[in-house]
Scaffold this motif. Structure first.
Motif, short mmCIF file in Angstrom:
data_model
loop_
_atom_site.label_atom_id
_atom_site.label_comp_id
_atom_site.label_asym_id
_atom_site.label_seq_id
_atom_site.Cartn_x
_atom_site.Cartn_y
_atom_site.Cartn_z
N THR A 176 -11.08 4.51 5.70
CA THR A 176 -9.87 4.23 4.93
C THR A 176 -10.09 4.64 3.48
O THR A 176 -11.07 4.22 2.86
CB THR A 176 -9.53 2.74 5.04
OG1 THR A 176 -9.07 2.49 6.37
CG2 THR A 176 -8.45 2.34 4.05
N GLY A 235 -9.23 5.01 10.53
CA GLY A 235 -8.95 4.77 9.12
C GLY A 235 -7.46 4.60 8.92
O GLY A 235 -6.67 5.32 9.56
N GLN A 236 -7.09 3.67 8.08
CA GLN A 236 -5.66 3.39 7.91
C GLN A 236 -4.92 4.62 7.37
O GLN A 236 -5.37 5.22 6.39
CB GLN A 236 -5.47 2.23 6.93
CG GLN A 236 -5.76 0.88 7.54
CD GLN A 236 -5.18 -0.27 6.71
OE1 GLN A 236 -4.16 -0.10 6.03
NE2 GLN A 236 -5.84 -1.43 6.77
N ASP A 267 -9.74 -4.02 7.64
CA ASP A 267 -10.20 -3.22 8.78
C ASP A 267 -11.50 -3.78 9.33
O ASP A 267 -11.69 -3.91 10.54
CB ASP A 267 -10.41 -1.76 8.36
CG ASP A 267 -9.11 -1.09 7.97
OD1 ASP A 267 -8.04 -1.67 8.24
OD2 ASP A 267 -9.16 0.00 7.38
N LYS A 300 0.86 -1.20 0.00
CA LYS A 300 0.00 0.00 0.00
C LYS A 300 0.89 1.24 0.00
O LYS A 300 1.99 1.22 0.56
CB LYS A 300 -0.88 0.02 1.25
CG LYS A 300 -1.77 -1.19 1.42
CD LYS A 300 -2.35 -1.23 2.84
CE LYS A 300 -3.01 -2.56 3.12
NZ LYS A 300 -3.27 -2.74 4.56
N THR A 359 -1.62 7.35 1.15
CA THR A 359 -1.86 6.14 1.96
C THR A 359 -2.42 5.01 1.10
O THR A 359 -2.01 3.87 1.26
CB THR A 359 -2.82 6.42 3.13
OG1 THR A 359 -4.11 6.74 2.61
CG2 THR A 359 -2.32 7.54 4.00
N HIS A 360 -3.38 5.32 0.22
CA HIS A 360 -3.97 4.29 -0.65
C HIS A 360 -4.04 4.83 -2.06
O HIS A 360 -4.78 5.77 -2.32
CB HIS A 360 -5.36 3.90 -0.14
CG HIS A 360 -5.31 3.22 1.19
ND1 HIS A 360 -5.30 3.91 2.37
CD2 HIS A 360 -5.24 1.90 1.50
CE1 HIS A 360 -5.22 3.06 3.38
NE2 HIS A 360 -5.17 1.83 2.89
N GLU A 417 -4.03 0.71 12.68
CA GLU A 417 -5.49 0.70 12.63
C GLU A 417 -6.05 -0.29 13.67
O GLU A 417 -7.00 0.03 14.39
CB GLU A 417 -5.95 0.32 11.22
CG GLU A 417 -7.45 0.26 11.03
CD GLU A 417 -8.13 1.62 11.10
OE1 GLU A 417 -7.42 2.64 11.16
OE2 GLU A 417 -9.37 1.66 11.10
N ASN A 460 -15.09 3.40 9.80
CA ASN A 460 -13.76 3.38 9.20
C ASN A 460 -13.78 4.17 7.90
O ASN A 460 -14.64 3.94 7.05
CB ASN A 460 -13.39 1.92 8.93
CG ASN A 460 -12.11 1.78 8.15
OD1 ASN A 460 -12.11 2.00 6.94
ND2 ASN A 460 -11.05 1.43 8.81
N SER A 469 -7.64 -2.92 2.16
CA SER A 469 -7.57 -2.30 3.50
C SER A 469 -8.93 -2.27 4.17
O SER A 469 -9.06 -2.53 5.36
CB SER A 469 -7.02 -0.88 3.40
OG SER A 469 -5.63 -0.91 3.25
N ASN A 470 -9.95 -1.95 3.40
CA ASN A 470 -11.30 -1.93 3.98
C ASN A 470 -11.71 -3.30 4.49
O ASN A 470 -12.27 -3.42 5.58
CB ASN A 470 -12.31 -1.44 2.94
CG ASN A 470 -12.53 0.06 3.00
OD1 ASN A 470 -13.36 0.53 3.77
ND2 ASN A 470 -11.76 0.80 2.24
#
Lengths: 468, 730
Positions: B344, B306-307, B365, B43, B351-352, B325, B342, B361-362
């Motif tokens: 993200t 959120g990441q 999470d 990521k 970050t993404h 996270e 969240n 990531s979602n």
């Protein structure tokens, strides 16, 4: 800044009734247009209308004082709580020194935030339209709306499109030209116009007589015919002897417009249209109920009764006063010395296109300089081309350089958001000695006078009057 | 809540070397942080932090090692902050079900994954209570998409405030009626629109534009009024800082649900979010004692995570985004929250970068949070400067719904007018309910059926009713409806086609997104204004990819340029940069700059030759200011485009005042509390035709410069000096 909540007041003293209304709104940038506006209005105090207190031939000053004290006590607001507002004094309340008495009583309590205007019928028409139909009008873009504000003394028509008013008028057609003992049709008072109407209808009635069924029908039929003539713009109707006595400001009419009503008679009319019961015979001591019922039988006047229902209705004018009599300036004004505000009763001496040439600007500034307490010049039009502001500013600067005296306030009102830049170029970036103020984001109100209030959080309230 | 000192945490240990071979390649990882970072899907944020594996084989090598570690191994090695300490967030994460942990401590992570896939929901929930955030993060790094969906689906969680949410068979939504100026009419319209689409059973929650007690109180009272007048069985919240909400509660405002953003490291939590674990503890207790729902709710806290937030603040303590996270979830769990959300994808490409990174990531999470016992809602979202698209977001929601996500946002037509990002809509929520056979929460459903928003078929299926999607339902008149409608920006109509917006509406929406994206990817095409030629400066971001993916690069001048510059000591140095919208520069600078220059010349300011710096960020002001020794550096820079096509042309003016004399710097240090302060900043934003027009902005910027130079101050200190001038003026 965007979250500033302000309180606004409207006071309406008419021939029959007087009303008050306090609204709370927020001064902020509109989320869509970006303009500074009074947004999310909410009525926080709205007492029942009361009969305007008269004694003998004049206004009852003590009763006016008591009425204002009662309203303020009940509302819970202090005079300094108000950001702006308006007072309008019309009909009998505006005759002779009545208006001065009322204006003084209001001024003593609220001070400079609220401006009182008397006998400004086109302003009243405009306010009634804005108070009742401005939102409805925007809901139906492209469709003209003709609002008839029918009160005790006058009918104030206004024609609007997409929320803006394009024409106003005023006619002495109302509920109270024939006053009667409540519950009966026994006449207690007949106005000057009422007498002229009786005469033209060949009806001999005096105070103390009963306005019997045929006479009542004749009077109401004439009123409805007059209202239909207003709607059609039929100038011949008002060219007769009796017609002339009933017309204060001619109205062009509009046969294609949707017809709405406001004022006390309008309120009764919509109640009737909604199937709600009306008060008993001549409950208010006038012909308001009868007039409303007669209008409902006119195919022309009643055609949009159920399809186009305005807001506020009976309180349209006072609502318009509170919410629409004040415009909020943009936040980037040219105002080198805020201490000169407020400025009251400034004449709008010229209305120029934003691309006006040096001669026209010079003439306007020379005219403005003749007014000892200062004056306004309104510039009309949208944002000029890129260096247009600079050129306009330099033309103003040259004209200012030739004008004297320099200490009289000159307020430029313009619609696009460029007050600060125009002011800077017009004063050579503050180096020229002038008393110039530039207020932007001002819509064109076709008014003869303006009041500029004290700044609050970077904006100033501006109210207009004199809309003949 | 267990007091922090009573939570047992093993002493930290020195980093160990983890090694393995894959065919003929050897791999070593120094310490758990490096191992965990390398084991995750690659990521953008982890790449910037140097934690992501450089290739697929390295990633699998890390996963191979990780899969063989026992839970006890992870338990015995708490991850530490940059000073080698266990911070308060990590400590809270060790508040686990120790008995359950004892039953799984000897399992390897690989075995635990298999166990969860084989187990019934009750066992999954039991095991989840035994996991720290680090353990949960380690676990999901071993899972593929199907596994992330399957395990999360077994761990559905419910919670009750005024109403009960998160029951099986339900999909709820938080109505997010944000407005760029907190306009109450606009908020009302968006609430009505959402409710008419069956949204809002989870919460009516506004992100405020202005975080003052007065404003938050007004918004709370307004939401309360809307809840009461519509009768919708739900709860309300205004998502301001927890301190502001507690002040509102003190005043008697209806703080039904208490919100706070969380972070996975103590430094981010305290220094950036201004929150401590102690404060959160006190806030939770205060709500239990005085919150308006104390007698009916089982829980009332709402957290958002959120990441990537720790990483973007540079306070991630060497941990990857997924671990940070998961630590947030360990902290959230302490308060048994009503809801956790969240976001993200919200931060951007740093970050993404793209759809796959955001979707994975979602899913991670959601799975971690559900395992750890949280009633988790998701907001797979994006900004226009990333490569995440509407399609990717919709794919994420289909997968997350399959995984049992509790709720999504309802952001009207996908576009948040206040936060300039893109989230799920009421149309999306209803589409997902129909595709997956789900309903809103029972009490809300009954209410909505009474109003014709939903109706029930003979077989019990819930269908859209005759009033679905018609906000006029809640207005007393056409005029009220019109007034409310006029206050909502980017409202393109309420026509729908089934649960989707009508194509006409979608085309307008997508065209605006396209214009916004184009603004970001447009090249800066401006060489001269009003006869004035720019000098071109290069930043350390060599190209657009680097500029978007690492914001820090645009804050620095290119190395070869920096060495060539010498002090010019001008009063004002103007820097023009595209930032995140070259179109903002094209549409504003030609009109603004001539006015600004006229203004500066009127005061005989010494103006440095203007600079054009493609791929720049706001902090470039300091690099330029240091190199050229200007008193004030003005950066005119394109703002991040939002959903309104015209607003994609919005520019900001940042004023960086260099504190070069010792006395001024001392005053600034005293005012800010920061002894190392070198620059003070003021900002004027929203410069575009629909906001502050550029011709007027030229004057406004010039006058701000006059003020800064006259007072030798910028930012809050300048405003404070000006206010004090006003008071002393006769």
């Amino acid at each position: 800044m965007d979250r500033t909540a302000v309180h606004l007041i409207g006071l309406d003293f008419g021939s029959t009734t007087s009303s008050a209304l306090v609204a709370r709104a927020r001064v902020g940038h509109h989320g869509v247009t970006g303009r500074m506006e009074l947004e999310s209005p909410e009525i926080v105090y709205r007492p029942e209308p009361v009969f305007t207190p008269f004694r003998d031939d004049g206004i009852d000053a003590d009763a006016i004082d008591a009425l204002l004290d009662r309203w303020f006590a009940a509302s819970g607001f202090r005079p300094q709580d108000f950001f702006a507002g308006g007072t309008i004094i019309t009909g009998l309340a505006a005759l002779r020194d009545n208006a001065t008495i009322i204006a003084r009583a209001v001024g003593n309590r609220i001070g400079e935030a609220v401006v009182a205007t008397a006998d400004d019928p086109c302003l009243e028409s405009w306010l009634a339209f804005m108070g009742s139909c401005s939102t409805l009008s925007r809901l139906h873009p492209g469709r003209p709306i003709l609002n008839l504000d029918i009160g005790g003394g006058t009918t104030n028509p206004a024609l609007g499109l997409d929320g803006d008013v394009s024409a106003t008028g005023c006619h002495y057609i109302g509920a109270r030209h024939f006053q009667v003992r409540p519950g009966t049709y026994r006449l207690t008072s007949i106005s000057q116009q009422g007498r002229a109407l009786l005469q033209s209808l060949d009806l001999r009635r005096e105070v103390g007589d009963v306005l019997d069924e045929p006479a009542l029908a004749a009077v109401l039929d004439w009123y409805v015919a007059a209202l239909e003539a207003v709607v059609r713009g039929d100038s011949t109707f008002f060219a007769t002897s009796v017609g002339r006595t009933h017309e204060q400001v001619a109205f062009p009419g509009s046969t294609g417009a949707a017809i709405t009503f406001s004022g006390g008679v309008g309120e009764l009319l919509y109640r009737h249209a909604a199937g709600q019961p009306l008060p008993g015979t001549t409950h208010f001591g006038d012909l308001g109920i009868d007039l409303a019922l007669r209008i409902a039988r006119s195919p022309l006047l009643a055609r949009d009764l159920n399809a186009m229902v305005p807001e506020q209705r009976g309180r349209a004018t006072v609502y318009g006063l509170a919410l629409h009599s004040t415009e909020v300036s943009g936040t980037t004004l040219f105002l080198p010395d805020a201490g000169v505000l407020p400025l009251r009763d400034l004449p709008v001496v010229a209305r120029l296109p934003i691309g006006a040439g040096a001669a026209a600007i010079g003439d306007a500034i020379a005219l403005a300089r003749r007014h000892a307490r200062g004056a306004c010049i309104q510039f009309l039009g949208t944002m000029p081309a890129q260096d247009g502001v600079k050129r306009l500013g330099e033309r103003i600067a040259r004209a200012l350089g030739h004008a004297s005296p320099l200490d009289r306030p000159l307020v430029l009102l313009l619609e696009p958001n460029l007050g600060k830049t125009l002011g800077n170029y017009a004063t050579d970036w503050g180096r020229a000695r002038t008393s110039l103020i530039v207020v932007d984001e001002m819509p064109d109100r076709h008014a003869h006078f303006a009041n500029i209030g004290r700044p609050r959080d970077g904006v100033v309230p501006v109210s207009f009057y004199g809309m003949h | 809540m267990k007091p922090l000192p009573d939570i047992v945490v093993p002493d930290p240990r020195p980093d160990e070397i983890y090694a393995t071979t894959v065919l003929d390649r050897s791999f070593t990882f120094k310490g758990l942080k490096a191992l965990l970072g390398a084991a995750d899907v690659s990521k953008a944020g982890d790449r910037v932090a140097g934690l992501a594996a450089p290739d697929e084989v390295t990633r699998e090598a890390a996963r191979h090692i990780l899969a063989g570690l026992t839970l006890q191994h992870l338990y015995d090695r708490p991850l530490t902050d940059d000073k080698g300490r266990v911070d308060s967030v990590m400590r809270v994460n060790y508040d686990i079900d120790l008995e359950a942990f004892g039953s799984i401590a000897s399992m390897t992570l690989g075995a635990l994954k298999d166990h969860l896939l084989r187990s019934a929901p009750a066992e999954v929930k039991r095991v989840g209570g035994a996991l720290t955030g680090v353990m949960a993060a380690a676990l999901v790094k071993l899972m593929d998409v199907h596994e992330l969906v399957l395990v999360a689906r077994k761990a559905k969680r419910s919670a009750k405030a005024r109403t009960l949410l998160g029951l099986p068979g339900t999909l709820s939504s938080r109505l997010q009626p944000n407005h760029p100026s907190d306009n109450l009419d606009g908020i009302t319209m968006l609430v009505y629109a959402g409710l008419s689409m069956g949204s809002g059973d989870q919460l009516l929650g506004v992100n405020p534009a202005i975080d003052t007690v007065e404003n938050i109180g007004a918004l709370l009272r307004h939401l309360d009024k809307l809840r009461r007048t519509t009768g919708a069985p739900t709860q309300i919240c205004v998502l301001s800082h927890v301190k502001t909400q507690l002040a509102c509660l003190e005043r008697g405002d209806p703080v039904e649900i208490l919100f706070q953003s969380l972070a996975g490291t103590d430094r981010t939590l305290t220094e950036e979010f201004d929150v401590t674990v102690d404060l959160l503890d006190r806030a939770c207790v205060t709500m239990a004692e005085r919150g308006p729902l104390r007698d009916v709710a089982a829980t009332w806290m709402y957290f958002e995570t959120g990441q990537g937030s720790e990483l973007t603040y540079g306070k991630h303590n060497g941990m990857d985004m997924a671990v940070c996270e998961a630590l947030c979830y360990g902290l959230a769990r302490r308060y048994d929250p009503f809801m956790v959300n969240n976001v993200t994808g919200f931060i951007g490409p740093e970050t993404h970068l793209d759809n796959v990174e955001m979707i994975v990531s979602n899913l991670q999470d959601h799975c971690m949070a559900k395992l750890m016992g949280l009633p988790m809602g998701m907001a797979p979202c994006y900004t226009l400067h990333s490569k995440i698209t509407l399609e990717g977001q919709q794919m994420a929601t289909q997968l997350l719904t399959a995984a049992g996500c509790n709720y999504y946002m309802d952001v009207h037509l996908h576009t948040d007018r206040m936060l300039a990002y893109f989230d799920t809509s009421g149309h999306d929520d209803q589409t997902l309910r129909e595709v997956h056979g789900l309903k809103p929460a029972p009490e809300f459903l009954r209410w909505a059926m009474e109003r014709g928003i939903f109706e029930e078929a003979e077989d019990g299926t819930v269908l859209r009713g005759p009033h679905w999607g018609n906000p006029r339902l809640f207005c007393s008149s056409d005029a009220e409806y019109q007034r409310l409608l006029e206050s909502v920006p980017a409202a393109y109509g309420f026509d729908s086609a089934g649960p989707r917006p009508a194509d006409r509406v979608s085309r307008t929406l997508r065209a605006n997104l396209a214009v916004g994206r184009e603004a970001i990817y447009a090249d800066l095409r401006i060489d001269a204004v009003d006869g004035l030629t720019f000098r071109r400066f290069r930043t350390a971001a060599g190209d657009r990819e680097a500029h978007l993916n690492d914001p820090e690069l645009g804050s620095r001048l290119a190395d070869e340029l920096r060495t060539q510059l010498s002090p010019e000591r001008s009063d004002v140095q103007i820097v023009v940069s595209d930032g995140l919208s070259a179109e903002a520069i094209h549409h504003n600078v030609p009109a603004l700059l001539p006015v600004l220059l006229d203004g500066l010349r009127s005061r005989d300011c010494k103006i440095g030759p203007p600079i054009l710096a493609p791929f720049g960020r706001v902090k470039l002001a300091e690099a330029v200011g240091d190199a050229l020794q200007a008193k004030l550096t003005l950066v005119l820079i394109g703002e991040r485009p939002g959903g309104d096509a015209l607003a994609s042309r919005s520019m900001s003016a940042y004023f960086a005042y260099r504190l070069d004399d010792p006395q001024t710097r001392a005053e600034a240090a005293r005012f800010s509390g920061n002894p190392d302060v070198r620059y003070e900043y003021s900002v004027i934003s929203n410069i575009y035709a629909g906001g502050l027009p550029p011709v007027e902005a030229g004057s406004v910027v010039a006058e701000k410069i006059f003020d800064i130079l006259a007072h030798k101050a910028a930012g809050n200190r300048l405003e404070s000096l000006i206010a004090s001038d006003r008071k002393t003026r006769p």
